[in-house]
Scaffold this motif. Structure first.
Motif, mmCIF file in Angstrom:
data_model
loop_
_atom_site.group_PDB
_atom_site.id
_atom_site.type_symbol
_atom_site.label_atom_id
_atom_site.label_comp_id
_atom_site.label_asym_id
_atom_site.label_seq_id
_atom_site.Cartn_x
_atom_site.Cartn_y
_atom_site.Cartn_z
ATOM 1 N N ALA A 312 118.850 48.949 -36.021
ATOM 2 C CA ALA A 312 119.772 49.382 -35.126
ATOM 3 C C ALA A 312 119.036 49.151 -33.704
ATOM 4 C CB ALA A 312 120.371 50.873 -35.200
ATOM 5 N N GLY A 313 119.503 48.044 -32.963
ATOM 6 C CA GLY A 313 118.486 47.694 -31.927
ATOM 7 C C GLY A 313 118.613 48.941 -31.103
ATOM 8 N N ALA A 314 119.745 49.510 -30.569
ATOM 9 C CA ALA A 314 119.899 50.772 -29.767
ATOM 10 C C ALA A 314 118.449 51.703 -30.077
ATOM 11 C CB ALA A 314 120.974 51.389 -29.544
ATOM 12 N N TYR A 315 118.037 52.011 -31.280
ATOM 13 C CA TYR A 315 117.128 53.051 -31.608
ATOM 14 C C TYR A 315 115.918 52.439 -31.256
ATOM 15 C CZ TYR A 315 120.957 55.981 -33.166
ATOM 16 O OH TYR A 315 121.855 56.829 -33.163
ATOM 17 N N GLY A 316 115.760 51.224 -31.278
ATOM 18 C CA GLY A 316 114.538 50.617 -30.770
ATOM 19 C C GLY A 316 114.408 50.909 -29.299
ATOM 20 N N ASP A 360 113.533 44.275 -33.996
ATOM 21 C CA ASP A 360 114.950 44.767 -34.535
ATOM 22 C C ASP A 360 115.481 43.971 -35.668
ATOM 23 O OD1 ASP A 360 117.665 45.309 -34.600
ATOM 24 O OD2 ASP A 360 118.134 44.518 -32.462
ATOM 25 N N PHE A 391 117.456 53.790 -41.819
ATOM 26 C CA PHE A 391 118.539 53.930 -41.526
ATOM 27 C C PHE A 391 119.558 53.399 -42.819
ATOM 28 C CE2 PHE A 391 119.522 54.585 -36.736
ATOM 29 C CZ PHE A 391 118.508 55.344 -36.695
ATOM 30 N N ALA A 393 122.730 52.984 -43.095
ATOM 31 C CA ALA A 393 123.835 52.190 -42.936
ATOM 32 C C ALA A 393 124.054 50.930 -43.356
ATOM 33 C CB ALA A 393 124.451 52.645 -41.726
ATOM 34 N N GLU A 421 119.222 58.928 -38.897
ATOM 35 C CA GLU A 421 120.527 59.659 -38.716
ATOM 36 C C GLU A 421 121.566 59.163 -39.621
ATOM 37 O OE1 GLU A 421 121.326 59.834 -34.314
ATOM 38 O OE2 GLU A 421 119.315 60.058 -33.914
ATOM 39 N N TYR A 422 122.172 60.101 -40.280
ATOM 40 C CA TYR A 422 123.122 59.574 -41.058
ATOM 41 C C TYR A 422 124.201 60.768 -41.439
ATOM 42 C CZ TYR A 422 124.494 56.206 -44.982
ATOM 43 O OH TYR A 422 125.234 55.537 -45.568
ATOM 44 N N GLY A 423 124.694 61.074 -40.407
ATOM 45 C CA GLY A 423 125.667 62.003 -40.188
ATOM 46 C C GLY A 423 125.190 63.293 -41.218
ATOM 47 N N LYS A 425 124.599 63.678 -43.895
ATOM 48 C CA LYS A 425 123.681 63.195 -45.212
ATOM 49 C C LYS A 425 121.982 63.161 -44.439
ATOM 50 C CE LYS A 425 126.813 60.776 -48.251
ATOM 51 N NZ LYS A 425 127.193 59.599 -48.597
ATOM 52 N N THR A 426 122.172 63.443 -43.258
ATOM 53 C CA THR A 426 120.751 62.900 -42.486
ATOM 54 C C THR A 426 119.864 64.160 -43.238
ATOM 55 O OG1 THR A 426 121.863 62.633 -40.682
ATOM 56 C CG2 THR A 426 119.436 63.523 -40.492
ATOM 57 N N PRO A 442 115.007 64.054 -37.676
ATOM 58 C CA PRO A 442 116.521 63.526 -37.615
ATOM 59 C C PRO A 442 116.707 63.094 -36.272
ATOM 60 C CG PRO A 442 116.029 66.013 -37.445
ATOM 61 C CD PRO A 442 114.599 65.320 -37.785
ATOM 62 N N VAL A 444 115.140 60.311 -32.896
ATOM 63 C CA VAL A 444 114.103 59.396 -32.419
ATOM 64 C C VAL A 444 112.930 59.800 -31.619
ATOM 65 C CG1 VAL A 444 115.788 58.425 -30.483
ATOM 66 C CG2 VAL A 444 113.540 56.801 -31.437
#
Lengths: 468, 468
Positions: A312-316, A360, A391, A393, A421-423, A425-426, A442, A444
């Motif tokens: 997930a690019g945003a987390y990078g 990414d 992740f 997802a 991060e998995y809602g 289920k994290t 949980p 970054v």
């Protein structure tokens, strides 16, 4: 290593007496007794009126205890606890845990009671943990005097963190919260009012304990500050020592003063001393737990250059921001990947993936792309620490990603820290990672902070001349 | 308020068509269709081969759709999605959501496809959200096009946060994580590649939406930066606007560049502009969620003086430390309590409690002591914000503490932020607090940070000349 009292019998007692043991559910004397059953040690409930407690015949009084009792846990209230402690000491029991509050923390009458307790070691030779303490918790040995709800052994244990806390609430809440995602505790010790045994004694014990990989201490006031620092410097050549010394601002120090009746040391002095003597500092319980579970499990960082792998690019992007933003500790930076590393990652990813750092993998990521990227980063000499966004997802990512990361953590070449991060289920995914041997967080931000602790650890050890 | 496109029909469509709706479990076209059933709107699955989908007769092609369709959600893959979007636009459907990826983010061929989409608004007048987006989620209306697992309505909804995210992963993961402890979402919008509708359009919409109390945006690149800032300044006189602009360091900016194919704005420029135009800045998804759920629910802080109530002294100490340690935003300090306040608290607490600030009720705390302390602090003019350690471990504290705090939050006199740590039950207690109307966090550090966001909000509004 530091010399101090031999505490082996406290942590590995042949027989344990519980003074005030009770068959009544919910009572402290019941909770403490129940928490010792799994230990398989010989247990003696001491109670004047009860017949048997959890199938163990009650001993009517301390004087009637047989020989061989190494530890007495005294669960009765303050005044009676002092009488019981004196009786236990006279009976020759070497270690006493006094759980009751109502001592020095409650005013003059309590202080007088505590003075009687404090006189016992010199009068009789017995050593005391407490009063006003939750006692000890050793998941590996099934020894647990903590009479408040806390995390299950499976989540709290199985690791190398020795956690020593002056405050019971910090100890238990932190322990429980850390255990939600797997903590790796070797031992928990609640110091309580420290009428006898203190943080320095336990520092010495766990320094010499081969199963302890990292020490974490929550301390409000140091009983023997200089000696503690010198001992910590010796310990931290071999093992990380992380200390949460609450009260580092003026307001915090004033709060400590009302809370413990002690004056907190001037904060800047504390800060400089910690650095000089190899101690890593935490500023709240979350930091203390995050630092110790990371440092106990992962190899040292050989440098400060961080690589990030994410689907997930945003987390990078956020991770890179956190890495490059100056923080309270551990200066780190984003690694520059070699062209060879980029080529290796490019070979297994789609054209639109980013093969710089962060890597990414994009939403088409699958387990094998993670594996290839991690392998490439492990072999790139310009990368010292790897952060992986585990992740689940993306459609191509399976539960097998846990094993992919775990296998590379096991090689022990470089520290690898995960975050997910998995809602709802994290925490469940973080536990699965932990059970496989992967330290994960949980968010970054906490993963990047863990990297800083690793780099700070290397700095401290280098400064002390320890192995690098 | 800012003028922009009228988006009412996007968020309140009479009838919705789902192009590529499918009866096959797990397919995007199935997940999207299912997520719209609870809306009670007229739904038209569009599929050439299927008969009925979830009891709705399928329409064989877009041209066969009846009049009155305000929104088409296009779930087919990129190339077919462009054809479908053109067909929907020709059919006169005013809003199109294109969920497929494989457009500008994947290289030249994708860019060409995206250009065809981008031409639709001018050619036909239809407005497009996406492509490469999760679409929209409106818990209050039962409208949910998010085709990935996310938090349940009960935990995500019921509040005033409009959350607009350029990255689907940030949006969903953040939403889910925030929802674990109760988020209070008014609406979620995934911007995707922004071939048409962008952050400025949604800023205008939610500014005018009375049920929106706070806007949170995750943006990687601004399409119309100056106009966004000017609009934000108008909005933030009345409602907080929190923006996570990823890529604020050089490395982060480089990462954004590979991730989105856009150059991130120079960070210092962004920082100064945000401040000038009333925007509050978040630096990761946790901050963005913490800030928005706090700002949407709590009254403004009239000053920066914080009081802390706790039954565990150590958390008062750590909290005071966090308050007094300079941080990135919102300068706050520990309040000095009046003698009258101290007396009121002293009257209901034991001698050994600390009646300074932090107020340490000690382990003998009970619900009524919390009530009395909170009341005293609410009426002390020297206190602007109250942090309460809602710890349920002390024997005298019952579940009634939730109501005690909630009642005082409802009075709306001052912002009250809770924090709790209770091992594996932490999130459950935070949800109970949230359901009662109390904003709480699982760590003292995050609660203090929430206080900073409240103070920063007041600073921003004052600077813009909004109501104070």
């Amino acid at each position: 290593m530091p010399n101090g009292p031999d505490l082996d019998a406290l942590f590995n007692p042949r027989a344990i007496a519980v003074v005030g043991a009770s068959a009544t559910p919910g009572r402290v004397g019941n909770l403490v007794f129940e928490g010792l059953i799994a230990s398989g040690r010989t247990l003696y409930p001491v109670h004047p009126g009860e017949g048997t407690i959890h199938g163990h015949a009650a001993v009517r009084e301390v004087d009637a205890l047989p020989d061989g009792v190494d530890l007495a846990v005294i669960t009765v209230a303050a005044e009676r606890a002092v009488d019981a402690a004196e009786a236990c000491a006279r009976r020759g029991i070497p270690f006493l845990i006094v759980v009751a509050g109502g001592f020095g923390e409650t005013g003059a009458a309590g202080k007088a009671l505590e003075a009687r307790l404090a006189a016992i070691p010199e009068r009789f030779g017995s050593r005391i943990l407490g009063p006003n303490t939750l006692g000890i918790y050793l998941p590996h040995a099934g020894i647990d005097t903590l009479f408040v709800e806390h995390a299950a052994d499976a989540l709290a244990g199985g690791g190398g963190v020795a956690f020593v806390a002056q405050s019971g609430s910090v100890g238990v809440e932190a322990l429980s919260l850390a255990s939600n995602i797997g903590f790796g505790l070797r031992a928990f010790v609640g110091l309580g009012n420290k009428c006898d045994l203190d943080e320095l004694d336990f520092l010495g014990h766990f320094a010499a304990d081969d199963a302890t990989a990292c020490l974490g201490l929550y301390v409000e006031n140091f009983e023997r500050g200089r000696a503690f620092l010198e001992a910590a410097a010796r310990v931290s050549r071999r093992k990380p020592v992380v200390v949460l010394k609450a009260g580092h601002t003026d307001a915090g120090a004033a709060a400590v003063s009302s809370h413990t009746g002690q004056l907190a040391g001037a904060d800047r002095v504390v800060d400089g001393a910690f650095r000089q003597f190899g101690i890593q500092r935490a500023f709240d319980d979350e930091e203390l737990c995050d630092a110790t579970r990371t440092l106990a499990a992962l190899p040292p960082a050989s440098g400060s250059r961080v690589a990030i792998v994410t689907p997930a690019g945003a987390y990078g992007v956020m991770g890179a921001d956190h890495v490059e933003t100056p923080a309270r500790r551990g200066r780190i930076s984003m690694a520059t990947l070699t062209e060879a590393t980029r080529e290796r990652i490019r070979a297994v990813t789609p054209d639109f993936a980013a093969v710089g750092n962060p890597v990414d993998l994009t939403a088409v990521a699958d387990d094998s792309m993670f594996a290839a990227a991690l392998d490439a980063l492990l072999e790139d000499d310009g990368v010292d620490i790897i952060l992986v966004a585990a992740f689940f997802a993306p459609p191509g990512v399976t539960d097998g990603l846990v094993g992919v990361v775990a296998e590379r953590v096991r090689r022990g070449l470089k520290p690898i820290v995960a975050f997910t991060e998995y809602g709802p289920k994290t925490d469940a995914y973080l536990r699965r990672l932990y059970e496989a041997g992967v330290i994960g967080f949980p968010s970054v931000g906490r993963a990047v902070r863990a990297a800083r602790f690793l780099v700070e650890r290397a700095e401290r050890r280098r400064a002390l001349g320890g192995p690098s």
